[in-house]
Design a protein around this motif. Sequence first.
Motif, PDB file in Angstrom:
ATOM      1  N   GLN A 169       0.839  -1.078  -0.198  1.00 37.84           N
ATOM      2  CA  GLN A 169      -0.017  -0.186   0.201  1.00 37.84           C
ATOM      3  C   GLN A 169       0.817   1.156  -0.088  1.00 37.84           C
ATOM      4  O   GLN A 169       2.027   1.465   0.456  1.00 37.84           O
ATOM      5  CB  GLN A 169      -1.039   0.160   1.188  1.00 37.84           C
ATOM      6  N   SER A 170       0.430   2.076  -0.590  1.00 31.09           N
ATOM      7  CA  SER A 170       1.007   3.651  -0.468  1.00 31.09           C
ATOM      8  C   SER A 170       1.093   4.108   0.904  1.00 31.09           C
ATOM      9  O   SER A 170       0.410   3.829   1.859  1.00 31.09           O
ATOM     10  CB  SER A 170       0.338   4.362  -1.255  1.00 31.09           C
ATOM     11  N   LEU A 171       2.043   5.071   0.952  1.00 33.20           N
ATOM     12  CA  LEU A 171       2.317   5.650   2.443  1.00 33.20           C
ATOM     13  C   LEU A 171       2.956   7.053   2.246  1.00 33.20           C
ATOM     14  O   LEU A 171       3.747   7.422   1.099  1.00 33.20           O
ATOM     15  CB  LEU A 171       3.487   4.819   2.961  1.00 33.20           C
ATOM     16  N   GLN A 172       2.416   8.150   2.910  1.00 31.90           N
ATOM     17  CA  GLN A 172       2.594   9.328   3.019  1.00 31.90           C
ATOM     18  C   GLN A 172       3.704   9.434   3.951  1.00 31.90           C
ATOM     19  O   GLN A 172       3.326   9.040   5.186  1.00 31.90           O
ATOM     20  CB  GLN A 172       1.437  10.348   3.258  1.00 31.90           C
ATOM     21  N   MET A 173       4.992   9.811   3.886  1.00 27.56           N
ATOM     22  CA  MET A 173       5.941   9.928   4.905  1.00 27.56           C
ATOM     23  C   MET A 173       6.586  11.450   4.696  1.00 27.56           C
ATOM     24  O   MET A 173       7.536  11.685   3.856  1.00 27.56           O
ATOM     25  CB  MET A 173       6.989   9.104   4.232  1.00 27.56           C
ATOM     26  N   GLY A 174       6.052  12.231   5.669  1.00 29.53           N
ATOM     27  CA  GLY A 174       6.368  13.693   5.477  1.00 29.53           C
ATOM     28  C   GLY A 174       5.905  14.190   4.271  1.00 29.53           C
ATOM     29  O   GLY A 174       4.677  14.101   3.849  1.00 29.53           O
ATOM     30  N   ALA A 175       6.805  14.979   3.446  1.00 33.65           N
ATOM     31  CA  ALA A 175       6.611  15.544   2.185  1.00 33.65           C
ATOM     32  C   ALA A 175       6.511  14.649   1.328  1.00 33.65           C
ATOM     33  O   ALA A 175       6.184  14.807  -0.138  1.00 33.65           O
ATOM     34  CB  ALA A 175       7.535  16.724   2.073  1.00 33.65           C
ATOM     35  N   LEU A 176       6.884  13.336   1.315  1.00 30.47           N
ATOM     36  CA  LEU A 176       7.275  12.335   0.144  1.00 30.47           C
ATOM     37  C   LEU A 176       5.936  11.275   0.111  1.00 30.47           C
ATOM     38  O   LEU A 176       5.577  10.937   1.073  1.00 30.47           O
ATOM     39  CB  LEU A 176       8.455  11.586   0.233  1.00 30.47           C
ATOM     40  N   SER A 177       5.468  11.148  -1.012  1.00 29.32           N
ATOM     41  CA  SER A 177       4.497  10.198  -1.262  1.00 29.32           C
ATOM     42  C   SER A 177       5.203   8.836  -1.863  1.00 29.32           C
ATOM     43  O   SER A 177       5.448   9.195  -2.914  1.00 29.32           O
ATOM     44  CB  SER A 177       3.225  10.522  -2.203  1.00 29.32           C
ATOM     45  N   LEU A 178       5.000   7.665  -1.070  1.00 23.54           N
ATOM     46  CA  LEU A 178       5.726   6.368  -1.455  1.00 23.54           C
ATOM     47  C   LEU A 178       4.557   5.680  -2.014  1.00 23.54           C
ATOM     48  O   LEU A 178       3.526   5.233  -1.559  1.00 23.54           O
ATOM     49  CB  LEU A 178       6.385   5.873  -0.457  1.00 23.54           C
ATOM     50  N   PRO A 179       4.920   4.935  -3.053  1.00 19.07           N
ATOM     51  CA  PRO A 179       3.778   3.973  -3.801  1.00 19.07           C
ATOM     52  C   PRO A 179       3.666   2.719  -3.046  1.00 19.07           C
ATOM     53  O   PRO A 179       2.653   2.148  -3.400  1.00 19.07           O
ATOM     54  CB  PRO A 179       4.487   3.893  -5.210  1.00 19.07           C
ATOM     55  N   HIS A 180       4.633   2.371  -2.119  1.00 14.98           N
ATOM     56  CA  HIS A 180       4.523   0.985  -1.326  1.00 14.98           C
ATOM     57  C   HIS A 180       5.597   1.367  -0.056  1.00 14.98           C
ATOM     58  O   HIS A 180       6.300   2.391  -0.190  1.00 14.98           O
ATOM     59  CB  HIS A 180       5.059  -0.201  -2.225  1.00 14.98           C
ATOM     60  N   ARG A 181       5.593   0.341   0.440  1.00 16.43           N
ATOM     61  CA  ARG A 181       6.193   0.314   1.708  1.00 16.43           C
ATOM     62  C   ARG A 181       7.473  -0.496   1.736  1.00 16.43           C
ATOM     63  O   ARG A 181       8.108  -0.919   2.977  1.00 16.43           O
ATOM     64  CB  ARG A 181       5.319  -0.109   2.862  1.00 16.43           C
ATOM     65  N   ILE A 182       8.129  -0.950   0.563  1.00 17.78           N
ATOM     66  CA  ILE A 182       9.492  -1.457   0.528  1.00 17.78           C
ATOM     67  C   ILE A 182      10.392  -0.672   0.181  1.00 17.78           C
ATOM     68  O   ILE A 182      10.393   0.018  -1.003  1.00 17.78           O
ATOM     69  CB  ILE A 182       9.167  -2.664  -0.466  1.00 17.78           C
ATOM     70  N   LEU A 183      11.374  -0.242   1.184  1.00 14.13           N
ATOM     71  CA  LEU A 183      12.370   0.768   1.057  1.00 14.13           C
ATOM     72  C   LEU A 183      13.808   0.147   0.827  1.00 14.13           C
ATOM     73  O   LEU A 183      14.020  -0.927   1.221  1.00 14.13           O
ATOM     74  CB  LEU A 183      12.613   1.429   2.151  1.00 14.13           C
ATOM     75  N   MET A 184      14.655   0.586   0.302  1.00 11.94           N
ATOM     76  CA  MET A 184      16.382   0.247   0.027  1.00 11.94           C
ATOM     77  C   MET A 184      16.884   0.908   1.033  1.00 11.94           C
ATOM     78  O   MET A 184      16.916   2.105   1.140  1.00 11.94           O
ATOM     79  CB  MET A 184      16.527   0.767  -1.316  1.00 11.94           C
ATOM     80  N   ALA A 185      17.452   0.133   2.126  1.00  9.20           N
ATOM     81  CA  ALA A 185      18.255   0.577   3.272  1.00  9.20           C
ATOM     82  C   ALA A 185      19.604   0.866   2.553  1.00  9.20           C
ATOM     83  O   ALA A 185      20.100   0.809   1.503  1.00  9.20           O
ATOM     84  CB  ALA A 185      18.417  -0.754   3.982  1.00  9.20           C
ATOM     85  N   PRO A 186      20.365   1.968   3.476  1.00 12.76           N
ATOM     86  CA  PRO A 186      21.655   2.418   2.941  1.00 12.76           C
ATOM     87  C   PRO A 186      22.577   1.416   2.992  1.00 12.76           C
ATOM     88  O   PRO A 186      22.646   0.358   3.972  1.00 12.76           O
ATOM     89  CB  PRO A 186      21.728   3.568   3.959  1.00 12.76           C
ATOM     90  N   MET A 187      23.482   1.361   2.155  1.00 11.48           N
ATOM     91  CA  MET A 187      24.552   0.490   2.085  1.00 11.48           C
ATOM     92  C   MET A 187      25.683   0.908   1.212  1.00 11.48           C
ATOM     93  O   MET A 187      25.610   1.255   0.276  1.00 11.48           O
ATOM     94  CB  MET A 187      23.954  -0.918   1.011  1.00 11.48           C
ATOM     95  N   THR A 188      26.658   1.124   2.363  1.00 12.65           N
ATOM     96  CA  THR A 188      27.905   1.590   1.700  1.00 12.65           C
ATOM     97  C   THR A 188      28.624   0.664   0.820  1.00 12.65           C
ATOM     98  O   THR A 188      28.920  -0.533   1.439  1.00 12.65           O
ATOM     99  CB  THR A 188      28.910   2.238   2.774  1.00 12.65           C
ATOM    100  N   ARG A 189      28.921   0.938  -0.422  1.00 16.07           N
ATOM    101  CA  ARG A 189      29.328  -0.083  -1.241  1.00 16.07           C
ATOM    102  C   ARG A 189      30.810  -0.004  -1.927  1.00 16.07           C
ATOM    103  O   ARG A 189      31.564  -0.682  -2.504  1.00 16.07           O
ATOM    104  CB  ARG A 189      28.657  -0.460  -2.418  1.00 16.07           C
TER     105      ARG A 189
END
Length: 362
Positions: free
Chosen positions: A6-26
């Motif tokens: 499902q979509s998610l309103q996160m502060g000023a950002l509207s996200l299409p779903h709730r699967i986020l990419m975590a930070p990864m130093t490569r």
Amino acid sequence: MTSLFQSLQMGALSLPHRILMAPMTRGRGTREHVPTEMMIDYYAQRASAGLIISEAIGISQQGLGWAYATGIWSGEQIAGWKRITDAVHARGGRIVAQLWHMGRVVHPSFLQGGQPVSASVTTAPGLAHTYAGKQPYSAARALGTDEIPALLEQFRQATRNAIEAGFDGVQVHAANGYLIDQFLRDSGNFRTDGYGGSIDNRIRLLKEVTKAVAEVIGADRTSVRLSPGSYDQGVRDSDPEPLFVRAAQVLSDIGIAHLELREPPMDGTFGASERPPMAPAIRRAFKGVLILNSDYDIARAQAAVESGLADAIAFGRPFIANPDLPARLKDQLPLSQDDPSTWFTQGAEGYSSYPYYGATEA
């Protein structure tokens, strides 16, 4: 019932779903900490994430001690990141910059002979990964109270630079044993001034940094990462739950867009917590969007969102070998396995070489 898709309103950002990419130093930047061309492909390939949280980005030379990691203090670095954010946006994605100061984990070889800084005079355990190979860490000096205003200005300027680079927001890296975490926990903070001793004193730097960032970009585009259950790089706390619950309350009062917790389970496959998760207590204290991270599969992720424990889940390693991870999870497609031997190499192999499901490698 809330779904991971499902979509998610996160502060000023509207996200299409709730699967986020975590930070990864490569480690795919240059020795001058400038983003490279292959990083454009890597991030653009993963633009279907509900939100990309970038790899940790150094706010200053003093704060960056990871070989081939990237920074955001020079014009060349800003321009490099602008090419990446443009590519992500062109594919309909959203990306925020994780701002990083490593504190005592910076080896002096990155500082042209200078001394790393921390909450107190301490030395990180283990060996630093430098351009000359593995080397012991050196003792850090205590950051002076007269130096903290300059540190806050570095975070403000890094935020301005992130805006110029086209990022949709910023995340303050306050986890994993780096500078702010060194101030938070009593194993690394022995100060007797206003930044040490009591819980409120130890979270003071976190509060000041977060407010400084929010003043520049807005609280609705500001977020923070904490790692309450981890024992990272020699940093731990004797009584972590009151500390992190109080930190969550303070961040909630600032009104940040989201709080991300890296909290491995006690039987985690990539780091393990020393105690049961504190996420339930933090959830009660933090009124904004709460994101959980570490060792989640689709079943655990969906259960966390359905129960209300989390609003979204940040996936790290699954995104390495599966640039189309959201589609694979939604359609129940098999996941590719990543190759750990290529996590921190400087080439495209094992970085931007993983194909979408059903595609062949170029």
